[in-house]
Design an enzyme around this catalytic site. Structure first.
Site, PDB file in Angstrom:
ATOM      1  N   HIS A 189       7.760   9.222  -4.025  1.00 49.27           N
ATOM      2  CA  HIS A 189       6.360   8.854  -3.781  1.00 49.27           C
ATOM      3  C   HIS A 189       5.432   9.617  -4.716  1.00 49.27           C
ATOM      4  O   HIS A 189       5.538  10.841  -4.836  1.00 49.27           O
ATOM      5  CB  HIS A 189       6.029   9.179  -2.320  1.00 49.27           C
ATOM      6  CG  HIS A 189       4.686   8.710  -1.863  1.00 49.27           C
ATOM      7  ND1 HIS A 189       3.832   9.506  -1.147  1.00 49.27           N
ATOM      8  CD2 HIS A 189       4.056   7.526  -2.011  1.00 49.27           C
ATOM      9  CE1 HIS A 189       2.737   8.827  -0.857  1.00 49.27           C
ATOM     10  NE2 HIS A 189       2.848   7.624  -1.369  1.00 49.27           N
ATOM     11  N   HIS A 216      -5.182   8.653  -6.974  1.00 52.67           N
ATOM     12  CA  HIS A 216      -5.112   8.178  -5.592  1.00 52.67           C
ATOM     13  C   HIS A 216      -6.487   8.067  -4.957  1.00 52.67           C
ATOM     14  O   HIS A 216      -6.823   7.050  -4.349  1.00 52.67           O
ATOM     15  CB  HIS A 216      -4.230   9.116  -4.765  1.00 52.67           C
ATOM     16  CG  HIS A 216      -4.061   8.690  -3.343  1.00 52.67           C
ATOM     17  ND1 HIS A 216      -4.993   8.981  -2.355  1.00 52.67           N
ATOM     18  CD2 HIS A 216      -3.096   7.969  -2.734  1.00 52.67           C
ATOM     19  CE1 HIS A 216      -4.590   8.467  -1.216  1.00 52.67           C
ATOM     20  NE2 HIS A 216      -3.432   7.847  -1.411  1.00 52.67           N
TER      21      HIS A 216
HETATM   22  O1  G3P Z   1       2.530   2.592  -1.706  1.00 57.29           O
HETATM   23  C1  G3P Z   1       2.862   3.284  -0.562  1.00 57.29           C
HETATM   24  C2  G3P Z   1       1.913   4.407  -0.242  1.00 57.29           C
HETATM   25  O2  G3P Z   1       1.686   5.172  -1.391  1.00 57.29           O
HETATM   26  C3  G3P Z   1       0.611   3.917   0.302  1.00 57.29           C
HETATM   27  O3  G3P Z   1      -0.262   4.907   0.737  1.00 57.29           O
HETATM   28  O4  G3P Z   1      -2.151   6.464   0.468  1.00 57.29           O
HETATM   29  O5  G3P Z   1       0.107   7.215  -0.152  1.00 57.29           O
HETATM   30  O6  G3P Z   1      -1.105   5.569  -1.567  1.00 57.29           O
HETATM   31  P1  G3P Z   1      -0.865   6.074  -0.179  1.00 57.29           P
HETATM   32 MG    MG Z   2       0.390   4.988  -3.074  1.00 61.86          MG
END
Ligand code: G3P
Ligand code: MG
Length: 250
Positions: free
Chosen positions: A10, A52
């Protein structure tokens, strides 16, 4: 059938490196990952960068919004210092350079289109067009397993991405699946649903899989939970804990 890797790091390197940076990508790769998720937003000049939050302050110093700065200014900002002294001087990556690096390294991408409020359509179109250009050879060859998967919480961004590059696969990001998830996915000709695993149960997982759509979960940090989700038929997930859940976990 899910043609992509099943376990993704992630934001590049999970919790081991600053999110959405080259250091994150390196860290993910060192842990053996060849598949990552990251977030993309437009700067003021319409150039996409990895980011982000729509506001500065958490991962880069400063105040105000990302869309009040040109990409060149953002690249010069420090996206690593907040995470630790070892990462001081880490730039905000330009999307095209970062995606090119991933492609060269054989790292598959789930590109999350993360539009700042009001820039949904523009962000979807720009990111999709650039990604399609970069993967023109794979698209021409029908090598779809290597082509990035675009995802977004914004249906407007996904609709715009579809117009700009219909050949690129799309996924609907929906935190908790309500009654309209299939309708939304079909309207966007999406290949998958990406959902928060905390709101998912086995019946809903089965319902999604029965439609033929792919099912992806974020952000799964507990190995026991990861095993349960895979047992329910979840196709893939991203994790922050790349130290606990490796690329071969599935
Ligand atoms: O794409 C999955 C996840 O990254 C979505 O939430 O806030 O971590 O970008 P976030
Ligand atoms: Mg994300």
């Amino acid at each position: 059938m899910w043609p992509y890797p099943r376990i993704l790091a992630h934001r590049g390197g999970g919790t081991l490196a600053p999110e959405n940076t080259y250091a994150g990508l390196r860290c993910g790769m060192q842990a053996g990952f060849r598949a990552i998720e990251f977030d993309v937003m437009l700067a003021r000049d319409g150039v996409p960068v990895l980011m982000h939050d729509p506001g500065l302050g958490r991962t880069v110093k400063g105040s105000g919004s990302v869309f009040e700065h040109d990409a060149g200014d953002l690249v010069a900002m420090d996206a690593g210092a907040w995470f630790g002294p070892a990462f001081v001087g880490e730039p905000v990556p330009l999307f095209t350079e970062f995606a090119r690096r991933c492609r060269e390294q054989g790292v598959w991408m789930n590109i999350e289109i993360k539009p700042a409020p009001g820039f949904e359509a523009e962000t979807g179109a720009v990111v999709a067009a650039l990604a399609a250009d970069l993967f023109a050879a794979e698209l021409a060859a029908g090598d779809m397993a290597r082509v990035p998967l675009l995802s977004s919480f914004s249906d407007v961004a996904l609709a715009s991405a579809r117009l700009a590059a219909p050949q690129l696969p799309r996924a609907c990001l929906i935190s908790a699946l309500g009654p309209d998830w299939e309708l939304r996915a079909r309207a966007l000709d999406a290949v998958a649903i990406h959902t928060n695993h905390q709101h998912l149960g086995p019946q809903m997982a089965r319902a999604v899989k029965e439609t033929g759509l792919g099912l992806f979960c974020y952000t799964v940090n507990d190995p026991g939970r990861a095993r349960t989700l895979l047992d329910w038929g979840v196709d893939a997930f991203c994790t922050d804990r790349i130290d606990l859940i490796g690329p071969d976990f599935a």
